[in-house]
Scaffold this motif. Structure first.
Motif, mmCIF file in Angstrom:
data_model
loop_
_atom_site.group_PDB
_atom_site.id
_atom_site.type_symbol
_atom_site.label_atom_id
_atom_site.label_comp_id
_atom_site.label_asym_id
_atom_site.label_seq_id
_atom_site.Cartn_x
_atom_site.Cartn_y
_atom_site.Cartn_z
ATOM 1 N N HIS A 159 0.839 -1.199 0.000
ATOM 2 C CA HIS A 159 0.000 0.000 0.000
ATOM 3 C C HIS A 159 0.876 1.252 0.000
ATOM 4 O O HIS A 159 0.563 2.238 -0.688
ATOM 5 N N TYR A 197 -1.010 -2.421 -6.283
ATOM 6 C CA TYR A 197 -2.453 -2.284 -6.128
ATOM 7 C C TYR A 197 -3.115 -3.669 -6.129
ATOM 8 O O TYR A 197 -4.005 -3.951 -5.316
ATOM 9 N N SER A 225 -5.080 -5.854 -3.034
ATOM 10 C CA SER A 225 -6.425 -6.371 -3.312
ATOM 11 C C SER A 225 -6.482 -7.876 -3.141
ATOM 12 O O SER A 225 -7.417 -8.409 -2.529
ATOM 13 N N GLY A 257 -8.609 -9.705 -0.465
ATOM 14 C CA GLY A 257 -9.729 -10.321 -1.166
ATOM 15 C C GLY A 257 -9.698 -11.836 -1.150
ATOM 16 O O GLY A 257 -10.755 -12.489 -1.113
ATOM 17 N N THR A 308 -14.810 -9.012 3.170
ATOM 18 C CA THR A 308 -13.640 -9.203 2.302
ATOM 19 C C THR A 308 -14.053 -9.323 0.840
ATOM 20 O O THR A 308 -13.356 -8.832 -0.048
ATOM 21 N N PHE A 363 -14.793 -5.846 -0.360
ATOM 22 C CA PHE A 363 -13.527 -5.134 -0.583
ATOM 23 C C PHE A 363 -12.926 -5.535 -1.924
ATOM 24 O O PHE A 363 -12.465 -4.689 -2.701
ATOM 25 N N TRP A 364 -12.915 -6.843 -2.195
ATOM 26 C CA TRP A 364 -12.357 -7.349 -3.453
ATOM 27 C C TRP A 364 -13.113 -6.797 -4.657
ATOM 28 O O TRP A 364 -12.514 -6.366 -5.646
ATOM 29 N N ARG A 372 -12.314 -3.025 -5.090
ATOM 30 C CA ARG A 372 -10.968 -2.817 -5.622
ATOM 31 C C ARG A 372 -10.872 -3.236 -7.083
ATOM 32 O O ARG A 372 -10.199 -2.580 -7.887
ATOM 33 N N LEU A 373 -11.552 -4.330 -7.431
ATOM 34 C CA LEU A 373 -11.553 -4.772 -8.822
ATOM 35 C C LEU A 373 -12.207 -3.737 -9.714
ATOM 36 O O LEU A 373 -11.690 -3.393 -10.792
ATOM 37 N N GLY A 383 -9.904 -0.777 -9.968
ATOM 38 C CA GLY A 383 -8.731 -1.105 -10.778
ATOM 39 C C GLY A 383 -9.044 -1.127 -12.256
ATOM 40 O O GLY A 383 -8.231 -0.698 -13.096
ATOM 41 N N PHE A 422 -4.354 -9.004 -10.962
ATOM 42 C CA PHE A 422 -5.334 -9.342 -9.937
ATOM 43 C C PHE A 422 -5.374 -10.852 -9.715
ATOM 44 O O PHE A 422 -5.392 -11.330 -8.579
ATOM 45 N N TRP A 433 -4.475 -12.954 -6.367
ATOM 46 C CA TRP A 433 -5.570 -13.685 -5.743
ATOM 47 C C TRP A 433 -5.273 -15.182 -5.673
ATOM 48 O O TRP A 433 -5.498 -15.833 -4.639
#
Length: 358
Positions: free
Chosen positions: A165, A181, A185, A189, A231, A234-235, A238-239, A242, A255, A259
């Motif tokens: 971060h 980033y 994530s 995530g 979570t 959040f994922w 962020r996706l 992004g 990503f 993941w």
């Protein structure tokens, strides 16, 4: 047919749906940016963008993304987390086709070679991965969450998230900004996979036990549901962000690699899935993961640059900082130049400006 085969097939279908939805989400963002440029350029450069929800492609993408995740949720009750997380790389195969037909991206020999690496890697992962699918009780799941090794792993995740971060906030590095980033994530995530598998396990347990669905009405189940929604949300956020900031061909592989890696590690540590691996299976599984990661690396484009402000732009044609003056950039672009290049640069400016001001 073993339970793990059923889980793998459901997971493959879910991953294809997720990738299709992801490309539609990106298409929605592209349509939003183009609509903003065409409707406001030369008229009112300070006008705000329409909310993304107004675009049909984005709404359809959300639907497919949700259906795919529901299928994946079901699959976690039938196969090992490490195996299913690795199978998520199948998205790269469908991603090339969807990017070509939906986003009009050019498919090169390099992309086809990358796909071959992903396919070969998946063959190794399926052949030598964990094929067990035990059903755990709520007490066993709870004990695993308090395991010392798992707690140390969670502390490591916190440190990884904090590091990347800070790297993203500095905004320096050609490929490091989008990668950092994606790591943040993926690290957070991917925890949704663990909570989803715990919930799916509880659902499967309730279907096979004498207590029926009454076994679901526990504090543990509700806490897992809350953590999964947190979570997973959040994922998803962020996706979505992004995809609005970076090109899909670039950010989707990043990503997925983050993941996949963290999901596999979490499954190994929490469920102790490594115990079924002997020397040969371990070596072949690692070889499969290396092949998948090589394919992912080959999918990354070569013509990206990153400005000091952290924005990733196409073709190296324009570098903007976070404090760039929009009106000056547009005025400069309105000077005579190649029309296609000019339009591309205008879209980049509007995308960068909209992300930070709308």
């Amino acid at each position: 047919m073993g339970d793990w085969v059923i889980g793998a097939l459901i997971n493959l279908l879910g991953n294809i749906f997720i990738n299709f939805g992801t490309n539609l989400l990106k298409l929605g963002h592209d349509e939003r940016n183009k609509h903003f440029v065409l409707s406001n350029l030369g008229i009112n450069v300070r006008a705000r963008m329409k909310p993304i929800i107004y675009f049909q492609a984005w709404r359809t993408g959300i639907l497919f993304f949700a259906i795919g995740n529901c299928l994946n949720f079901i699959s976690f009750g039938y196969a090992a987390q490490s195996l299913l997380a690795a199978l998520g790389s199948i998205q790269f195969i469908s991603n090339i086709g969807f990017a070509y037909f939906i986003l009009n991206k050019r498919v090169t020999i390099k992309l086809l070679l990358a796909t071959a690496f992903v396919v070969v890697g998946n063959i190794f992962l399926v052949a030598f991965g964990n094929h067990q699918s035990p059903v755990y009780t709520a007490e066993q799941l709870g004990e695993n969450y308090t395991n010392v090794i798992f707690l140390l792993y969670c502390l490591t995740l916190v440190l990884v998230v904090a590091l990347h971060h800070s790297i993203y906030n500095r905004g320096e590095g050609k490929m490091l900004v989008p990668f950092s980033y994606a790591v943040v994530s993926g690290a957070i995530g991917s925890c949704s996979v663990l909570f989803a598998k715990s919930l799916s396990n509880m659902l499967r347990l309730s279907m096979s036990s004498s207590g029926g669905y009454s076994t679901l009405h526990t504090g543990f189940t509700y806490s897992m549901l809350l953590m999964f929604l947190s979570t997973g949300g959040f994922w998803m956020a962020r996706l979505n962000e992004g995809l609005s900031r970076f090109d899909a061909i670039l950010i989707v592989p990043m990503f997925q690699i983050a993941w996949t890696f963290f999901s596999i590690c979490t499954g190994f540590v929490y469920f102790e899935e490594y115990k079924v691996f002997d020397a040969l299976r371990t070596m072949m599984f690692i070889l499969g993961m290396v092949s998948v990661f090589v394919g992912i690396y080959l999918l990354a484009p070569d013509d990206y640059v990153t400005s000091k402000g952290g924005e990733v732009l196409k073709d190296g044609s324009l570098v903007l900082s976070r404090t760039s003056n929009l009106s000056q950039d547009v005025e400069r672009l309105l000077m005579p130049s190649d029309q296609n290049s000019q339009i591309n640069d205008i879209e980049i400016i509007w995308t960068s400006y909209a992300d930070e001001n709308c």
